[in-house]
Write an enzyme that holds these catalytic residues in place. Structure first.
Site, PDB file in Angstrom:
ATOM      1  N   ASP A  49     -46.045  40.277 -19.583  1.00 49.46           N
ATOM      2  CA  ASP A  49     -44.951  39.349 -19.316  1.00 49.46           C
ATOM      3  C   ASP A  49     -44.159  39.934 -18.143  1.00 49.46           C
ATOM      4  OD1 ASP A  49     -42.669  37.813 -19.300  1.00 49.46           O
ATOM      5  OD2 ASP A  49     -42.582  37.682 -21.498  1.00 49.46           O
ATOM      6  N   LEU A  50     -43.976  39.148 -17.085  1.00 48.81           N
ATOM      7  CA  LEU A  50     -43.305  39.682 -15.888  1.00 48.81           C
ATOM      8  C   LEU A  50     -41.843  40.025 -16.153  1.00 48.81           C
ATOM      9  CD1 LEU A  50     -44.786  37.384 -13.071  1.00 48.81           C
ATOM     10  CD2 LEU A  50     -45.527  39.674 -13.744  1.00 48.81           C
ATOM     11  N   GLY A  70     -47.392  33.917 -10.959  1.00 47.17           N
ATOM     12  CA  GLY A  70     -46.839  33.937 -12.316  1.00 47.17           C
ATOM     13  C   GLY A  70     -45.497  33.238 -12.416  1.00 47.17           C
ATOM     14  N   GLY A  71     -45.219  32.701 -13.598  1.00 47.88           N
ATOM     15  CA  GLY A  71     -43.946  32.025 -13.845  1.00 47.88           C
ATOM     16  C   GLY A  71     -44.167  30.613 -14.324  1.00 47.88           C
ATOM     17  N   SER A  73     -44.281  26.694 -14.025  1.00 38.58           N
ATOM     18  CA  SER A  73     -44.703  25.917 -12.851  1.00 38.58           C
ATOM     19  C   SER A  73     -44.108  24.517 -12.801  1.00 38.58           C
ATOM     20  CB  SER A  73     -46.225  25.855 -12.794  1.00 38.58           C
ATOM     21  OG  SER A  73     -46.692  25.172 -13.940  1.00 38.58           O
ATOM     22  N   SER A 109     -42.833  26.528  -3.601  1.00 39.19           N
ATOM     23  CA  SER A 109     -43.171  25.137  -3.930  1.00 39.19           C
ATOM     24  C   SER A 109     -42.460  24.156  -3.013  1.00 39.19           C
ATOM     25  CB  SER A 109     -42.757  24.858  -5.383  1.00 39.19           C
ATOM     26  OG  SER A 109     -42.807  23.480  -5.667  1.00 39.19           O
ATOM     27  N   TYR A 134     -36.147  24.696 -11.349  1.00 38.78           N
ATOM     28  CA  TYR A 134     -37.426  25.271 -10.910  1.00 38.78           C
ATOM     29  C   TYR A 134     -37.434  25.467  -9.382  1.00 38.78           C
ATOM     30  CZ  TYR A 134     -42.378  24.977  -9.525  1.00 38.78           C
ATOM     31  OH  TYR A 134     -43.595  25.190  -8.936  1.00 38.78           O
ATOM     32  N   LYS A 138     -37.689  28.887  -6.866  1.00 42.03           N
ATOM     33  CA  LYS A 138     -38.613  29.095  -5.747  1.00 42.03           C
ATOM     34  C   LYS A 138     -37.851  29.481  -4.474  1.00 42.03           C
ATOM     35  CE  LYS A 138     -42.341  28.455  -8.046  1.00 42.03           C
ATOM     36  NZ  LYS A 138     -43.255  29.578  -8.258  1.00 42.03           N
TER      37      LYS A 138
END
Ligand code: 15L
Length: 268
Positions: A49-50, A70-71, A73, A109, A134, A138
């Site tokens: 897990d980051l 990772g993460g 989306s 993104s 989200y 990014k």
């Protein structure tokens, strides 16, 4: 590049890169917070897990380059975005810096700039206009990459991915689609180009309906092989007669802009 780490390796993009980059670099290290298919020849697999710095330190050890997928989306609760995308990205860049990693490709993104209207063509120099929590995460990843590039000399390629998949799935995606082989090409540029300090590019194929001036990617040698136009007729026919939310229709981020929208006047 000897050992390349892919975070978020169990997702759609990660599984695709596992195939396309395997055999290009001597060792692929694959990590995700959910278990992955067992390691094959020249692969290493780890479940991390980051948000857990000790685990992140373990996965970056001995790595030359990272593809950070990772993460979460898509849009989610703030607490979830905070842990996975904000803290997770911070942990990764900080641990990578301490471990001497030289290159990081960041999966950012189109939602970092989703509130630009569709009638505006934007390039890599525009200021972020996130369309969601989200999208903010990014934009944060892009800003954090800039810090680690300027202050610590890690080379970053931030790829503002449109929509990754075998084909564009709706009218909006005709403008932002990227094929698996075009994304693999961008990732290889990020890992192998000799002069990358901090760059933002759009992760899109050669789409006639694109909203992006992707000249920065072209300058770095990107030559997309695919385009969305051959799919346009079928995509538009399938959508004919459907009604669309006016905010989703007006802005590049589509439904991400319309979700939870409560402003009295639409932004410019
Ligand atoms: C993204 O950033 C998401 O990761 C993906 O799931 C799609 O929603 C894509 O954007 C999109 O805008 O189509």
């Amino acid at each position: 590049m000897h050992r390349v780490l892919i975070t978020g390796a169990s997702g759609g993009i990660g599984r695709s890169l596992r195939e396309s980059l395997g055999g290009i670099y001597p060792v692929l290290r694959l990590s995700d917070r959910v278990p992955l298919a067992a390691a094959r020849d020249r692969e290493e697999v780890d479940c991390t897990d980051l948000a857990d710095m000790a685990g992140v330190e373990r996965i970056v050890a001995g790595v030359d380059g990272i593809v950070h997928l990772g993460g979460i989306s898509g849009e989610d609760r703030w607490e979830a975005i905070l842990q996975s995308n904000i803290l997770g990205t911070y942990n990764l860049f900080e641990a990578a810096c301490r471990a001497g990693v030289k290159r990081i490709i960041v999966a950012t993104s189109n939602h970092a700039v989703g509130f630009y209207p569709r009638d505006q063509r934007i390039d890599h120099r525009v200021v972020p206009r996130p369309d969601s929590r989200y999208g903010v995460s990014k934009a944060f990843a892009e800003a954090l990459a800039s810090l680690y590039a300027d202050k610590h000399g890690i080379g970053f390629l931030c790829t503002r991915i449109g929509n990754f998949g075998p084909k564009p799935i709706d009218k909006r995606r005709l403008s932002i689609w990227i094929s698996p082989r075009d994304y693999a090409q961008l990732v290889r540029i990020g890992l192998e180009h000799p002069d990358i300090r901090y760059e933002i590019v759009y992760g899109v194929s050669n789409n006639r309906r694109s909203w992006y001036d992707n000249s920065n990617a072209e300058r770095l040698g990107y030559r997309p092989q695919d385009e969305s136009e051959p799919f346009a007729e079928a995509v538009l026919a399938a959508e004919a007669g459907q009604s669309h939310d006016p905010i989703a229709e007006r802005y590049q981020g589509g439904t991400f802009c319309a979700a939870e929208y409560s402003a009295l006047e639409p932004p410019p």
